[in-house]
Motif scaffolding. Structure first.
Motif, PDB file in Angstrom:
ATOM      1  N   ASP A 163      21.511 -31.975 -35.256  1.00 26.61           N
ATOM      2  CA  ASP A 163      21.358 -30.647 -35.854  1.00 26.61           C
ATOM      3  C   ASP A 163      22.718 -30.081 -36.244  1.00 26.61           C
ATOM      4  OD1 ASP A 163      18.501 -30.401 -35.380  1.00 26.61           O
ATOM      5  OD2 ASP A 163      19.028 -30.260 -33.265  1.00 26.61           O
ATOM      6  N   ARG A 164      23.685 -30.223 -35.348  1.00 23.66           N
ATOM      7  CA  ARG A 164      25.051 -29.792 -35.619  1.00 23.66           C
ATOM      8  C   ARG A 164      25.990 -30.955 -35.322  1.00 23.66           C
ATOM      9  NH1 ARG A 164      27.149 -25.505 -32.342  1.00 23.66           N
ATOM     10  NH2 ARG A 164      25.731 -26.212 -30.695  1.00 23.66           N
ATOM     11  N   VAL A 165      27.188 -30.907 -35.938  1.00 21.40           N
ATOM     12  CA  VAL A 165      28.156 -31.986 -35.787  1.00 21.40           C
ATOM     13  C   VAL A 165      29.524 -31.396 -35.464  1.00 21.40           C
ATOM     14  CG1 VAL A 165      29.333 -33.921 -36.916  1.00 21.40           C
ATOM     15  CG2 VAL A 165      26.916 -33.487 -37.388  1.00 21.40           C
ATOM     16  N   ALA A 166      30.180 -31.980 -34.450  1.00 20.93           N
ATOM     17  CA  ALA A 166      31.566 -31.653 -34.132  1.00 20.93           C
ATOM     18  C   ALA A 166      32.428 -32.858 -34.493  1.00 20.93           C
ATOM     19  CB  ALA A 166      31.720 -31.322 -32.650  1.00 20.93           C
ATOM     20  N   VAL A 167      33.488 -32.623 -35.261  1.00 19.70           N
ATOM     21  CA  VAL A 167      34.401 -33.687 -35.677  1.00 19.70           C
ATOM     22  C   VAL A 167      35.652 -33.602 -34.813  1.00 19.70           C
ATOM     23  CG1 VAL A 167      35.724 -34.670 -37.585  1.00 19.70           C
ATOM     24  CG2 VAL A 167      33.516 -33.586 -38.026  1.00 19.70           C
ATOM     25  N   MET A 168      35.986 -34.708 -34.131  1.00 16.89           N
ATOM     26  CA  MET A 168      37.148 -34.737 -33.248  1.00 16.89           C
ATOM     27  C   MET A 168      38.266 -35.575 -33.847  1.00 16.89           C
ATOM     28  SD  MET A 168      35.851 -34.969 -29.266  1.00 16.89           S
ATOM     29  CE  MET A 168      37.564 -34.870 -28.701  1.00 16.89           C
TER      30      MET A 168
ATOM     31  N   SER B 136      35.794 -26.904 -27.096  1.00 15.68           N
ATOM     32  CA  SER B 136      34.729 -25.987 -26.687  1.00 15.68           C
ATOM     33  C   SER B 136      33.526 -26.166 -27.598  1.00 15.68           C
ATOM     34  CB  SER B 136      35.199 -24.528 -26.741  1.00 15.68           C
ATOM     35  OG  SER B 136      36.310 -24.308 -25.897  1.00 15.68           O
ATOM     36  N   PHE B 137      32.348 -26.214 -27.009  1.00 15.05           N
ATOM     37  CA  PHE B 137      31.108 -26.267 -27.789  1.00 15.05           C
ATOM     38  C   PHE B 137      29.950 -25.963 -26.861  1.00 15.05           C
ATOM     39  CE2 PHE B 137      31.873 -30.657 -26.369  1.00 15.05           C
ATOM     40  CZ  PHE B 137      30.663 -30.983 -25.784  1.00 15.05           C
ATOM     41  N   SER B 138      28.779 -25.783 -27.432  1.00 15.88           N
ATOM     42  CA  SER B 138      27.577 -25.541 -26.640  1.00 15.88           C
ATOM     43  C   SER B 138      26.429 -26.355 -27.220  1.00 15.88           C
ATOM     44  CB  SER B 138      27.216 -24.048 -26.641  1.00 15.88           C
ATOM     45  OG  SER B 138      26.931 -23.621 -27.965  1.00 15.88           O
ATOM     46  N   VAL B 139      25.410 -26.553 -26.400  1.00 14.57           N
ATOM     47  CA  VAL B 139      24.199 -27.266 -26.819  1.00 14.57           C
ATOM     48  C   VAL B 139      23.004 -26.430 -26.393  1.00 14.57           C
ATOM     49  CG1 VAL B 139      22.846 -29.391 -26.673  1.00 14.57           C
ATOM     50  CG2 VAL B 139      25.355 -29.498 -26.511  1.00 14.57           C
ATOM     51  N   ARG B 140      22.152 -26.115 -27.342  1.00 17.92           N
ATOM     52  CA  ARG B 140      20.967 -25.321 -27.040  1.00 17.92           C
ATOM     53  C   ARG B 140      19.836 -26.217 -26.537  1.00 17.92           C
ATOM     54  NH1 ARG B 140      22.646 -23.961 -32.239  1.00 17.92           N
ATOM     55  NH2 ARG B 140      23.739 -21.971 -32.389  1.00 17.92           N
TER      56      ARG B 140
ATOM     57  N   PRO C 229      25.555 -19.264 -27.698  1.00 15.14           N
ATOM     58  CA  PRO C 229      24.323 -18.591 -27.284  1.00 15.14           C
ATOM     59  C   PRO C 229      24.207 -18.533 -25.771  1.00 15.14           C
ATOM     60  CG  PRO C 229      23.863 -20.835 -28.040  1.00 15.14           C
ATOM     61  CD  PRO C 229      25.299 -20.572 -28.329  1.00 15.14           C
ATOM     62  N   ALA C 230      23.658 -17.414 -25.272  1.00 16.46           N
ATOM     63  CA  ALA C 230      23.541 -17.240 -23.829  1.00 16.46           C
ATOM     64  C   ALA C 230      22.571 -18.231 -23.213  1.00 16.46           C
ATOM     65  CB  ALA C 230      23.096 -15.796 -23.528  1.00 16.46           C
ATOM     66  N   ASP C 231      21.619 -18.741 -24.011  1.00 16.54           N
ATOM     67  CA  ASP C 231      20.604 -19.625 -23.470  1.00 16.54           C
ATOM     68  C   ASP C 231      20.981 -21.098 -23.610  1.00 16.54           C
ATOM     69  OD1 ASP C 231      20.422 -19.770 -26.201  1.00 16.54           O
ATOM     70  OD2 ASP C 231      18.239 -19.727 -26.277  1.00 16.54           O
ATOM     71  N   ALA C 232      22.236 -21.408 -23.893  1.00 18.01           N
ATOM     72  CA  ALA C 232      22.657 -22.795 -24.060  1.00 18.01           C
ATOM     73  C   ALA C 232      22.424 -23.570 -22.771  1.00 18.01           C
ATOM     74  CB  ALA C 232      24.125 -22.861 -24.460  1.00 18.01           C
ATOM     75  N   ILE C 233      21.921 -24.793 -22.892  1.00 14.74           N
ATOM     76  CA  ILE C 233      21.731 -25.638 -21.716  1.00 14.74           C
ATOM     77  C   ILE C 233      23.069 -26.199 -21.239  1.00 14.74           C
ATOM     78  CG2 ILE C 233      21.265 -27.737 -23.081  1.00 14.74           C
ATOM     79  CD1 ILE C 233      19.239 -28.525 -20.933  1.00 14.74           C
ATOM     80  N   LEU C 234      24.001 -26.389 -22.186  1.00 17.89           N
ATOM     81  CA  LEU C 234      25.334 -26.912 -21.856  1.00 17.89           C
ATOM     82  C   LEU C 234      26.392 -26.095 -22.580  1.00 17.89           C
ATOM     83  CD1 LEU C 234      27.153 -29.221 -20.614  1.00 17.89           C
ATOM     84  CD2 LEU C 234      26.893 -30.363 -22.825  1.00 17.89           C
TER      85      LEU C 234
ATOM     86  N   THR D 214      40.805 -29.733 -16.728  1.00 21.10           N
ATOM     87  CA  THR D 214      40.761 -28.277 -16.696  1.00 21.10           C
ATOM     88  C   THR D 214      39.761 -27.784 -17.729  1.00 21.10           C
ATOM     89  OG1 THR D 214      42.597 -28.091 -18.261  1.00 21.10           O
ATOM     90  CG2 THR D 214      43.171 -28.071 -15.922  1.00 21.10           C
ATOM     91  N   GLY D 215      39.396 -26.520 -17.616  1.00 21.39           N
ATOM     92  CA  GLY D 215      38.351 -25.957 -18.465  1.00 21.39           C
ATOM     93  C   GLY D 215      37.102 -25.723 -17.634  1.00 21.39           C
ATOM     94  N   ARG D 216      36.002 -25.442 -18.286  1.00 23.00           N
ATOM     95  CA  ARG D 216      34.739 -25.255 -17.568  1.00 23.00           C
ATOM     96  C   ARG D 216      33.621 -25.994 -18.267  1.00 23.00           C
ATOM     97  NH1 ARG D 216      32.660 -19.766 -15.436  1.00 23.00           N
ATOM     98  NH2 ARG D 216      32.483 -19.246 -17.649  1.00 23.00           N
ATOM     99  N   ILE D 217      32.731 -26.586 -17.459  1.00 24.71           N
ATOM    100  CA  ILE D 217      31.532 -27.250 -17.975  1.00 24.71           C
ATOM    101  C   ILE D 217      30.341 -26.626 -17.259  1.00 24.71           C
ATOM    102  CG2 ILE D 217      30.292 -29.429 -18.200  1.00 24.71           C
ATOM    103  CD1 ILE D 217      33.041 -30.816 -18.114  1.00 24.71           C
ATOM    104  N   LEU D 218      29.549 -25.886 -18.000  1.00 24.35           N
ATOM    105  CA  LEU D 218      28.411 -25.172 -17.432  1.00 24.35           C
ATOM    106  C   LEU D 218      27.127 -25.847 -17.874  1.00 24.35           C
ATOM    107  CD1 LEU D 218      29.548 -21.495 -18.187  1.00 24.35           C
ATOM    108  CD2 LEU D 218      29.920 -22.803 -16.085  1.00 24.35           C
ATOM    109  N   PHE D 219      26.345 -26.318 -16.912  1.00 14.72           N
ATOM    110  CA  PHE D 219      25.035 -26.887 -17.204  1.00 14.72           C
ATOM    111  C   PHE D 219      23.991 -25.944 -16.641  1.00 14.72           C
ATOM    112  CE2 PHE D 219      21.384 -29.603 -15.956  1.00 14.72           C
ATOM    113  CZ  PHE D 219      21.030 -30.045 -17.229  1.00 14.72           C
ATOM    114  N   GLU D 220      23.205 -25.365 -17.538  1.00 14.91           N
ATOM    115  CA  GLU D 220      22.213 -24.356 -17.176  1.00 14.91           C
ATOM    116  C   GLU D 220      22.846 -23.245 -16.340  1.00 14.91           C
ATOM    117  OE1 GLU D 220      19.070 -26.704 -15.394  1.00 14.91           O
ATOM    118  OE2 GLU D 220      18.081 -26.902 -17.334  1.00 14.91           O
ATOM    119  N   GLY D 221      24.067 -22.861 -16.753  1.00 18.03           N
ATOM    120  CA  GLY D 221      24.754 -21.750 -16.116  1.00 18.03           C
ATOM    121  C   GLY D 221      25.545 -22.098 -14.878  1.00 18.03           C
TER     122      GLY D 221
END
Length: 341
Positions: free
Chosen positions: A241-246, A49-53, A14-19, A87-94
């Motif tokens: 609310d959601r779960v990521a299994v690593m 890769s994942f996001s948090v709303r 989602p575009a509005d993800a905080i993370l 490496t990769g990207r970590i975006l917090f509030e964009g």
């Protein structure tokens, strides 16, 4: 640390993800050679890769050593400088956290905090509780010295203490009380995101419930977002609310907590769920017992990292890494497995 590289956009985020975490890799050097160059890499986190709303709790679960704690610390740039290749990207509030200078990062840090696993080691034994909670507020100038005691008292009340607890030292409290102090300290800067790094794993079961209920209440009252890291899938299901299994540095399944528990798609998730104790002693449950040991992150297997222990593995699994894609018809539920639909 290396520069953070761009990765392909994921339209499901989602575009509005905080993370937003995009293709994050954290590799530690292994067995330095004669001139200091690494002879190999420990692939602690290997392309997740994942996001948090806003207001959401995302759980990350897996066996010890799967990379979940490393991922949490990398998100907040808490790994020692130069200790890893990231490496990769970590975006917090964009905003890309690894593109920020020290001054910008310091200003942004107050909005993203962490609760550590060890409620003893995370508190300074030489400081009073009040001093520990007041320190970040003074450093970030949240309030003046004339107001700080009132703010500390309010935070202590919020986590279940009387204000006179501010004059005491950490050794005067139990493990559960110390973790509440850690929560109060994390709240001191009024963050919007909190990384919870196994915050209840060192506590008794009854105390775990109290701390989880406190975190849930704070989330409702303050609109907090959580990344909740744990190895106990039952705890993560209750809280998230959601779960990521690593598994071995990779996310192998991601979906809504209820869907993932009721209808797990990845064989590793099924094995984790089968190990959760059930409260009905006279009912027989099918247990999935995994064979062998978790492979070394220094030399992970080719193809799917789970294939050496997977009961469904085929030759293709040993040759090709499966993409993480929609399974079971639920667009919010994805898994990385060649052999499930």
């Amino acid at each position: 640390m290396t520069a953070i590289a761009d990765s392909p956009n994921n339209s499901n985020r989602p575009a509005d993800a905080i993370l937003k975490v995009e293709d994050l890799r954290v590799w530690f050097p292994h067995s330095a050679g004669l001139f200091g160059s690494p002879k190999g890499w420990i692939k602690a986190v290997d392309g997740i890769s994942f996001s948090v709303r806003p207001g959401e709790a995302l759980g990350i679960v897996g066996e010890s050593g799967c990379g979940k704690t490393t991922a949490g610390r990398a998100i907040l740039r808490l790994l020692p400088r130069g200790s890893a290749q990231i490496t990769g990207r970590i975006l917090f509030e964009g905003r890309d956290l690894y593109a920020l200078g020290s001054r910008e990062l310091r200003a942004l840090r107050r909005h993203a905090q962490i609760i550590f696993q060890d409620p003893v080691g995370s508190l300074n034994p030489r400081m009073t509780v009040g001093s520990m909670i007041a320190e970040p507020m003074l450093v970030h100038r949240i309030c003046g010295r004339d107001e700080v005691q009132e703010q500390v008292a309010a935070l202590l009340r919020r986590v279940g203490f009387q204000p006179d607890a501010a004059r005491r030292y950490p050794h005067e409290f139990s493990g559960g009380q110390r973790q509440r102090i850690g929560i109060a300290r994390a709240l001191a800067l009024k963050p919007r995101l909190i990384i919870c790094d196994e915050p209840v794993s060192a506590l008794d079961v009854s105390i775990q419930a109290q701390v989880l209920n406190l975190l849930a209440d704070l989330r409702r009252e303050l609109g907090l977002s959580y990344v909740f890291i744990a190895h106990n899938l039952a705890v993560v299901e209750h809280f998230s609310d959601r779960v990521a299994v690593m598994y071995l540095g990779k996310i192998v399944e991601l979906g809504p907590a209820a869907s993932l528990v009721r209808n797990p798609r990845h064989p590793y998730t099924r094995a984790l769920l089968s190990a959760v104790p059930m409260p009905v002693p006279d009912r027989a449950y099918e247990r999935t017992v995994l064979q062998g040991e978790v492979p070394s992150p220094v030399n992970p297997p080719g193809g799917c990292p789970f294939h050496p222990r997977c009961p469904l593995a085929t030759e293709k699994c040993s040759r090709e890494m499966p993409p993480i894609e929609i399974k079971g018809g639920n667009i919010a539920h994805v898994a990385a497995c060649w052999n499930v639909q």
